[in-house]
Design a protein around this motif. Structure first.
Motif, PDB file in Angstrom:
ATOM      1  N   PRO A   1     -53.782 -65.097 -57.216  1.00 35.62           N
ATOM      2  CA  PRO A   1     -54.209 -63.788 -57.711  1.00 35.62           C
ATOM      3  C   PRO A   1     -54.945 -62.951 -56.662  1.00 35.62           C
ATOM      4  O   PRO A   1     -55.931 -63.387 -56.073  1.00 35.62           O
ATOM      5  CB  PRO A   1     -55.137 -64.136 -58.888  1.00 35.62           C
ATOM      6  CG  PRO A   1     -55.528 -65.551 -58.683  1.00 35.62           C
ATOM      7  CD  PRO A   1     -54.421 -66.201 -57.936  1.00 35.62           C
ATOM      8  N   LEU A   2     -54.389 -61.781 -56.387  1.00 36.44           N
ATOM      9  CA  LEU A   2     -54.964 -60.727 -55.541  1.00 36.44           C
ATOM     10  C   LEU A   2     -54.987 -61.032 -54.054  1.00 36.44           C
ATOM     11  O   LEU A   2     -55.023 -60.114 -53.229  1.00 36.44           O
ATOM     12  CB  LEU A   2     -56.390 -60.365 -55.986  1.00 36.44           C
ATOM     13  CG  LEU A   2     -56.557 -60.002 -57.461  1.00 36.44           C
ATOM     14  CD1 LEU A   2     -57.955 -59.455 -57.707  1.00 36.44           C
ATOM     15  CD2 LEU A   2     -55.502 -59.019 -57.920  1.00 36.44           C
ATOM     16  N   LEU A   3     -54.982 -62.308 -53.666  1.00 31.63           N
ATOM     17  CA  LEU A   3     -55.061 -62.659 -52.245  1.00 31.63           C
ATOM     18  C   LEU A   3     -54.146 -63.828 -51.947  1.00 31.63           C
ATOM     19  O   LEU A   3     -54.315 -64.918 -52.490  1.00 31.63           O
ATOM     20  CB  LEU A   3     -56.498 -63.030 -51.876  1.00 31.63           C
ATOM     21  CG  LEU A   3     -56.695 -63.587 -50.462  1.00 31.63           C
ATOM     22  CD1 LEU A   3     -56.591 -62.467 -49.419  1.00 31.63           C
ATOM     23  CD2 LEU A   3     -58.025 -64.307 -50.334  1.00 31.63           C
TER      24      LEU A   3
ATOM     25  N   ILE B   1     -53.606 -58.921 -49.389  1.00 27.01           N
ATOM     26  CA  ILE B   1     -54.321 -58.461 -50.581  1.00 27.01           C
ATOM     27  C   ILE B   1     -53.425 -57.484 -51.336  1.00 27.01           C
ATOM     28  O   ILE B   1     -52.775 -56.629 -50.735  1.00 27.01           O
ATOM     29  CB  ILE B   1     -55.645 -57.774 -50.182  1.00 27.01           C
ATOM     30  CG1 ILE B   1     -56.556 -58.758 -49.432  1.00 27.01           C
ATOM     31  CG2 ILE B   1     -56.357 -57.211 -51.401  1.00 27.01           C
ATOM     32  CD1 ILE B   1     -57.773 -58.108 -48.792  1.00 27.01           C
ATOM     33  N   TYR B   2     -53.389 -57.620 -52.662  1.00 24.53           N
ATOM     34  CA  TYR B   2     -52.601 -56.675 -53.463  1.00 24.53           C
ATOM     35  C   TYR B   2     -53.373 -56.270 -54.713  1.00 24.53           C
ATOM     36  O   TYR B   2     -54.389 -56.868 -55.057  1.00 24.53           O
ATOM     37  CB  TYR B   2     -51.222 -57.245 -53.793  1.00 24.53           C
ATOM     38  CG  TYR B   2     -51.213 -58.534 -54.587  1.00 24.53           C
ATOM     39  CD1 TYR B   2     -50.928 -58.523 -55.942  1.00 24.53           C
ATOM     40  CD2 TYR B   2     -51.469 -59.770 -53.977  1.00 24.53           C
ATOM     41  CE1 TYR B   2     -50.893 -59.704 -56.683  1.00 24.53           C
ATOM     42  CE2 TYR B   2     -51.447 -60.945 -54.704  1.00 24.53           C
ATOM     43  CZ  TYR B   2     -51.158 -60.905 -56.057  1.00 24.53           C
ATOM     44  OH  TYR B   2     -51.137 -62.071 -56.792  1.00 24.53           O
TER      45      TYR B   2
ATOM     46  N   LYS C   1     -54.580 -53.685 -36.817  1.00 24.98           N
ATOM     47  CA  LYS C   1     -53.732 -53.198 -37.909  1.00 24.98           C
ATOM     48  C   LYS C   1     -54.279 -53.675 -39.251  1.00 24.98           C
ATOM     49  O   LYS C   1     -54.741 -54.812 -39.379  1.00 24.98           O
ATOM     50  CB  LYS C   1     -52.298 -53.736 -37.777  1.00 24.98           C
ATOM     51  CG  LYS C   1     -51.519 -53.235 -36.592  1.00 24.98           C
ATOM     52  CD  LYS C   1     -50.051 -53.568 -36.717  1.00 24.98           C
ATOM     53  CE  LYS C   1     -49.783 -55.052 -36.870  1.00 24.98           C
ATOM     54  NZ  LYS C   1     -48.330 -55.361 -36.922  1.00 24.98           N
ATOM     55  N   ASN C   2     -54.228 -52.809 -40.212  1.00 24.39           N
ATOM     56  CA  ASN C   2     -54.519 -53.144 -41.598  1.00 24.39           C
ATOM     57  C   ASN C   2     -55.829 -53.908 -41.792  1.00 24.39           C
ATOM     58  O   ASN C   2     -55.857 -54.999 -42.375  1.00 24.39           O
ATOM     59  CB  ASN C   2     -53.351 -53.960 -42.192  1.00 24.39           C
ATOM     60  CG  ASN C   2     -53.465 -54.127 -43.711  1.00 24.39           C
ATOM     61  OD1 ASN C   2     -54.129 -53.327 -44.392  1.00 24.39           O
ATOM     62  ND2 ASN C   2     -52.841 -55.164 -44.242  1.00 24.39           N
ATOM     63  N   PRO C   3     -56.946 -53.379 -41.311  1.00 25.34           N
ATOM     64  CA  PRO C   3     -58.226 -54.041 -41.599  1.00 25.34           C
ATOM     65  C   PRO C   3     -58.513 -53.991 -43.100  1.00 25.34           C
ATOM     66  O   PRO C   3     -58.337 -52.949 -43.732  1.00 25.34           O
ATOM     67  CB  PRO C   3     -59.234 -53.220 -40.798  1.00 25.34           C
ATOM     68  CG  PRO C   3     -58.602 -51.878 -40.626  1.00 25.34           C
ATOM     69  CD  PRO C   3     -57.124 -52.131 -40.558  1.00 25.34           C
ATOM     70  N   ARG C   4     -58.956 -55.118 -43.672  1.00 21.01           N
ATOM     71  CA  ARG C   4     -59.089 -55.194 -45.119  1.00 21.01           C
ATOM     72  C   ARG C   4     -60.117 -56.258 -45.485  1.00 21.01           C
ATOM     73  O   ARG C   4     -60.416 -57.146 -44.686  1.00 21.01           O
ATOM     74  CB  ARG C   4     -57.742 -55.543 -45.762  1.00 21.01           C
ATOM     75  CG  ARG C   4     -57.137 -56.851 -45.231  1.00 21.01           C
ATOM     76  CD  ARG C   4     -55.649 -56.920 -45.445  1.00 21.01           C
ATOM     77  NE  ARG C   4     -55.036 -58.170 -44.984  1.00 21.01           N
ATOM     78  CZ  ARG C   4     -54.601 -58.379 -43.741  1.00 21.01           C
ATOM     79  NH1 ARG C   4     -54.716 -57.442 -42.819  1.00 21.01           N
ATOM     80  NH2 ARG C   4     -54.026 -59.526 -43.421  1.00 21.01           N
ATOM     81  N   SER C   5     -60.614 -56.169 -46.682  1.00 20.70           N
ATOM     82  CA  SER C   5     -61.529 -57.205 -47.160  1.00 20.70           C
ATOM     83  C   SER C   5     -61.449 -57.288 -48.668  1.00 20.70           C
ATOM     84  O   SER C   5     -61.077 -56.321 -49.346  1.00 20.70           O
ATOM     85  CB  SER C   5     -62.970 -56.917 -46.722  1.00 20.70           C
ATOM     86  OG  SER C   5     -63.499 -55.794 -47.413  1.00 20.70           O
ATOM     87  N   ILE C   6     -61.786 -58.450 -49.179  1.00 26.61           N
ATOM     88  CA  ILE C   6     -61.947 -58.658 -50.614  1.00 26.61           C
ATOM     89  C   ILE C   6     -63.031 -59.720 -50.771  1.00 26.61           C
ATOM     90  O   ILE C   6     -62.902 -60.833 -50.266  1.00 26.61           O
ATOM     91  CB  ILE C   6     -60.633 -59.070 -51.306  1.00 26.61           C
ATOM     92  CG1 ILE C   6     -60.855 -59.258 -52.805  1.00 26.61           C
ATOM     93  CG2 ILE C   6     -60.017 -60.295 -50.675  1.00 26.61           C
ATOM     94  CD1 ILE C   6     -59.561 -59.431 -53.608  1.00 26.61           C
TER      95      ILE C   6
END
Length: 302
Positions: free
Chosen positions: A82-84, A92-93, A228-233
């Protein structure tokens, strides 16, 4: 368990649905429901067939819903991180789109299997990634953070509906797949101690603080063209370095691990996907040390 559930109920469902870029483990069954990749390639002739679909996006959600409506009566279960998606590249979605998909799957009676081995116990900012969703799983797979890494332990939790399908005087309906170390008392004691620490108010505040620090660091990462595409959750930060082909075999990953170790830091990129997933007890000084190293590494490899 999902496949036997339908057998116990007298149904004919036998198809499994899973996401591309998924990773669910290293047994033949777990490899079968994982993305066909460098991890599974040597065993491809031994894996059972699974229908793989992309994680839901605004471009493909209606296609996914149509597939479920069309083939739902043959699908036994749907397994998802889920989500990751972890080993598949820290992908991540969106929770909202996953919720739409889960609603349709549940409406078709398909069992939803949440693999929260990586995402559980605070990793995504909430105790479980499923807490971001309205529609809940029928089966939840847990491990890793369950014992804080002190001992190996896994838990499979199911709804009452599933439990009752195996509760019978007919022994042929038994789930025979128990294991030698089921309910190991030392591992169970470790998990209870770990859960006490996890749920301590101070620890929950640290989890939230790590998430806020990651979000602030994303702004710095965005300044570098190589990123590219820096992201966090929650407590997980990730980005790609735009050097060579995307993927696990990209040689920059081992190079960064070696450079980090020389600075007293252990990072293990997934190829050119660099991620920072700290323990919740990490100090401010240690966080700064890792952030500074990441910036240095980005500059060196630009």
């Amino acid at each position: 368990m999902a496949i036997q559930y339908w057998g116990n109920k007298g149904g004919q469902r036998n198809k499994i649905l899973a996401f591309r870029h998924s990773y669910h483990g290293d047994t033949f069954g777990a490899m079968s429901v994982s993305e066909r990749s460098v991890f599974t390639a040597p065993f491809s002739d031994y894996l059972f067939e699974v229908e793989f679909v992309g994680t839901p996006t605004r471009d493909n959600i209606y296609e996914l819903l149509s597939l479920v409506r069309r083939e739902g009566s043959s699908i036994a279960g749907f397994i998802y991180e889920p989500l990751l998606q972890g080993a598949g590249g820290m992908r991540i979605y969106e929770a909202q789109l996953l919720d739409e998909l889960l609603a349709e799957l549940s409406g078709q009676g398909i069992l939803c299997i949440a693999d929260e081995v990586l995402t559980g116990f605070g990793r995504t900012g909430r105790l479980f990634a499923g807490e971001y969703l309205r529609h809940k799983a029928d089966i939840i797979c847990l491990s890793k953070g369950l014992t804080g890494g002190t001992m190996a332990l896994g838990v499979t939790a199911v709804t009452e509906r599933l439990f009752e399908a195996f509760l019978s005087d007919d022994r042929r309906k038994t789930l025979f797949h128990g294991h030698s170390f089921t309910a190991n008392p030392i591992a169970c004691a470790a998990s209870l101690a770990s859960l006490d620490l996890l749920l301590d108010e101070g620890n929950l505040q640290r989890i939230a603080h790590i998430g806020r620090r990651h979000e602030a660091f994303l702004e710095k990462l965005a300044l570098y063209p190589i990123v590219k595409n820096p992201r966090s959750i929650g407590t997980i930060l990730a980005f790609e370095l735009n050097t060579g082909e995307d993927g696990y075999v990209n040689a920059i990953g081992p190079a960064i691990t070696k450079e980090a170790l020389a600075q007293g830091i252990y990072l293990r990129p997934l190829g050119n996907t660099v991620y920072f997933m700290p323990p919740y007890c990490i100090t401010e000084k240690e966080m700064d040390q890792v952030y500074d190293f990441l910036v240095h590494s980005i500059v060196v490899h630009s």
